[in-house]
Write an enzyme that holds these catalytic residues in place. Sequence first.
Site, PDB file in Angstrom:
ATOM      1  N   ASP A  83     -11.702  23.383 -66.727  1.00  0.00           N
ATOM      2  CA  ASP A  83     -11.840  24.833 -66.622  1.00  0.00           C
ATOM      3  C   ASP A  83     -12.830  25.262 -65.554  1.00  0.00           C
ATOM      4  O   ASP A  83     -12.879  26.426 -65.171  1.00  0.00           O
ATOM      5  CB  ASP A  83     -12.344  25.388 -67.960  1.00  0.00           C
ATOM      6  CG  ASP A  83     -11.209  25.685 -68.913  1.00  0.00           C
ATOM      7  OD1 ASP A  83     -10.088  25.932 -68.445  1.00  0.00           O
ATOM      8  OD2 ASP A  83     -11.452  25.674 -70.134  1.00  0.00           O
TER       9      ASP A  83
HETATM   10  C1  GLC Z   1     -13.287  22.865 -72.928  1.00  0.00           C
HETATM   11  C2  GLC Z   1     -11.977  23.588 -73.088  1.00  0.00           C
HETATM   12  C3  GLC Z   1     -10.833  22.818 -72.537  1.00  0.00           C
HETATM   13  C4  GLC Z   1     -11.133  22.313 -71.178  1.00  0.00           C
HETATM   14  C5  GLC Z   1     -12.439  21.553 -71.130  1.00  0.00           C
HETATM   15  C6  GLC Z   1     -12.826  21.129 -69.736  1.00  0.00           C
HETATM   16  O1  GLC Z   1     -13.357  21.804 -73.831  1.00  0.00           O
HETATM   17  O2  GLC Z   1     -11.712  23.882 -74.430  1.00  0.00           O
HETATM   18  O3  GLC Z   1      -9.687  23.625 -72.507  1.00  0.00           O
HETATM   19  O4  GLC Z   1     -10.078  21.498 -70.785  1.00  0.00           O
HETATM   20  O5  GLC Z   1     -13.469  22.365 -71.636  1.00  0.00           O
HETATM   21  O6  GLC Z   1     -13.217  22.207 -68.944  1.00  0.00           O
HETATM   22  C1  GLC Z   2     -16.760  27.026 -69.644  1.00  0.00           C
HETATM   23  C2  GLC Z   2     -17.064  25.625 -70.124  1.00  0.00           C
HETATM   24  C3  GLC Z   2     -15.815  24.833 -70.380  1.00  0.00           C
HETATM   25  C4  GLC Z   2     -14.895  25.635 -71.257  1.00  0.00           C
HETATM   26  C5  GLC Z   2     -14.688  27.039 -70.727  1.00  0.00           C
HETATM   27  C6  GLC Z   2     -13.875  27.844 -71.695  1.00  0.00           C
HETATM   28  O1  GLC Z   2     -16.101  26.976 -68.426  1.00  0.00           O
HETATM   29  O2  GLC Z   2     -17.894  24.916 -69.237  1.00  0.00           O
HETATM   30  O3  GLC Z   2     -16.122  23.608 -70.968  1.00  0.00           O
HETATM   31  O4  GLC Z   2     -13.668  24.991 -71.326  1.00  0.00           O
HETATM   32  O5  GLC Z   2     -15.903  27.675 -70.524  1.00  0.00           O
HETATM   33  O6  GLC Z   2     -13.635  29.118 -71.286  1.00  0.00           O
END
Ligand code: GLC
Ligand code: GLC
Length: 810
Positions: free
Chosen positions: A484
């Site tokens: 993300d």
């Molecule tokens: C969080 C989110 C997931 C994403 C991950 C890496 O665990 O829930 O959707 O893939 O972060 O950013």
């Molecule tokens: C932030 C976090 C990631 C998560 C995301 C969800 O980017 O670092 O882990 O998946 O929020 O919106």
Amino acid sequence: MKFGYFDDAAKEYVITTPKTPLPWINYLGTNDFFSLISNTAGGYSFYKDAKLLRLTRFRYNNVPGDSNGKYYYIKDGNTVWNPGWMPTKTDLDSYECRHGIGYSKWNSSKNGVSASVLAFVPTDDTCEINQLKLTNNTDSVKELKLFSYVEWCLWNAADDMQNFQRNFSTGEVEVIDSTIYHKTEYRERRNHYAIYHVNAKIDGFDTQRENFLGAYRDNHDPEVVFDKGACTGSIAHGWSPVAVHEITVKLEPGETKSYVFILGYCENPDNDKWESKNVVNKKPAKALISKYQTDADVDKAFAKLKEYWDNLLSIYTLESSNDKVNRMVNIWNQYQCMVTFNMSRSASYYESGIGRGMGFRDSNQDLLGFVHLIPERARERIIDIASTQFENGSAYHQYQPLTKRGNSDIGSGFNDDPLWLIAGTSAYVRETGDVSILKEIVPYDNDMSVATTLMEHLKRSFDFTVNNKGPHKLPLIGRADWNDCLNLNCFSEHPGESFQCFGPSEGPVAESVFIAGMFVKYGEEYAQLAELLGDTAEAERARKEVKIMYDTVLEAGWDGDWFVRAYDAYSNKIGSKECEEGKIFIESNGFCSLAGIGVKEGLAEKALDSVKKYLDCKYGVMILQPAYTVYHLELGEISSYPPGYKENAGIFCHNNPWVSIAETVIGRGDRAFEIYKKTCPAYTEEISEIHKTEPYVYCQMVAGNDAYIPGEGKNSWLTGTAAWTFVNISQYILGVYPTHKGLSVDPCVPSDFGDFKVTRKFRGATYEISVKTNGSQKGVKKLIVDGQEVEGTVIPFVEGKKEYKVEVVM
Ligand code: GLC
Ligand code: GLC
């Protein structure tokens, strides 16, 4: 250092001090009613949706932490104490909290009185039961006062924390006998209320917080308990409604008294809301209460819950010489899979329950570790998720569990999302053999007028990647892929701008090698589904596209010693020797290798060697190296985190199993297991003082080498790590993998793992599988099914056959 121990026979983790490094929580509830509950009795309850139907109030960000919950105050002379230690924090003579599977228990004592509390949500009702037993262990009579305490949330948890100008005037309650009814907003647009009941005559109650606590006081020293000694009978009008029962308890020496408290959620039909003007129709509450009147009622419901879990946990069981692996496989990892399936990323001590609902990508992955437990629920979930897909194959990134509608604040444009739907559906069909799901008619964006079969949804998922490629013919990344925080099209420059949703979502240049890996893996699974439906032309088309992608990855996604991670909006490489920081990433290396890319060319092995060389650390495999030390506008959130944390070189536990699985694909069982162990709670239990989070579940992130305190865990419970680790250990390391044709057994274990047995229930039959490993890491020499030797690794599935005895020789 440990703060408790595993009691495997009871399937419990026993916490022996309330002063754990962080609140160590548990989840109660299996269907619609859920509670989060910590080892000090903190937490909150909700019905179906942690944001929209929150029953009790919790304060994130408060000091002390974990400072609201379901509390019992025991007043014994001048001493006031709580069985869970909080909130008075009175030193206890003994304390023990047992987190079990769907329940928690306390056994505590003070000044010769012991209290035991059992908390659980019954399988059939929308309530939490607390059975509280008080015993007098002294030789003299004890006269005690017992006060219960919960603070109501005014339903919408987000509004509850913000809209005080309104909310301080809306609170309403009714009190009848021993039941407190919370009915805020019931007079207008709600048809539900909550109750807090005890099965005993009460001597008093309070429902206005200020009356109970006293002005400028806190729940650690309520005025009523400490000073007045008796409730005030307050009826909340606005402000902050609470529910407090006051009970006088007289205990003869050796005597035990038991109380059953019910925190319940009740609904009425819109046309039958009232008993009389402004008096709530109490029929559903009375029906609920009548079911849990006695200890025998509670025992029965509790036995039913145990049976429910014993059944579920009998679907996959392991007997090996390794206790730690046994306990994770047989109990905790599967339990966490259920919790992540239920909660997605909505409600934990780190997810406030008001932010994200169900994630498209997250829920599909959660399914992978859950589908064997209750396939019918996985089926329903797949249809719900697919219903939030768009006609062009892209998807809402999240949806609200109550409304099942896509969340337009976050919208779409996460280009890995579509392929996860294939992953989830394929896992379901392989588990059940139920191809009828593929023919199910499913809407797009909840619009039935444009509905198609689920298989057509999958086709559009597949084609979304085919039709959205960039300059190197790799998949366009959009707002982000699995990571993300790799925001290659956002260029978020000012604080407060969303990293993910800012800027153009449809960047025409930035590409993801990770999605390419996914496409190769799930493209093949899609082809297999097409074949199952007899559509060989489609299967062939899909495999052609997969082959093109495979070649593209080797051409544009290979960096010499490992897989490139992505190309940014200027077409510069990310995760390459050419980069100054972020030279190598875990995701593309793990996923491309597990998808089989470069295996026959020897490149997967090279990539995994590089992962070991550059990303491995004591506590797991880091997500990237070297960490980003400055903010890169063209990379986004990933470079916003201080080095060593989260997506910036933290150990993101979720993708450690990808590397471990990839190691099993190339047959290196020792290394696969080494990676498994590093993040495995049963192993990290020993360093709980560093790791901090619960030693019975995975956390999302462990601080990497660059961090201030490497090894420190964060964000426990709601993480795709649960599902992926269960897939890894059960299907790849132990090697019992469901295929369309039947169960395959092809373990990849460390050479010293020893022989083991797996019992697997699959499509209505029970498989007793014994594996003789002979010190080998991989390779089935002999597969014997009911005395007959079989070619290959797949146990032929025979419709109607109930039992399979399987011997595997490696
Ligand atoms: C969080 C989110 C997931 C994403 C991950 C890496 O665990 O829930 O959707 O893939 O972060 O950013
Ligand atoms: C932030 C976090 C990631 C998560 C995301 C969800 O980017 O670092 O882990 O998946 O929020 O919106």
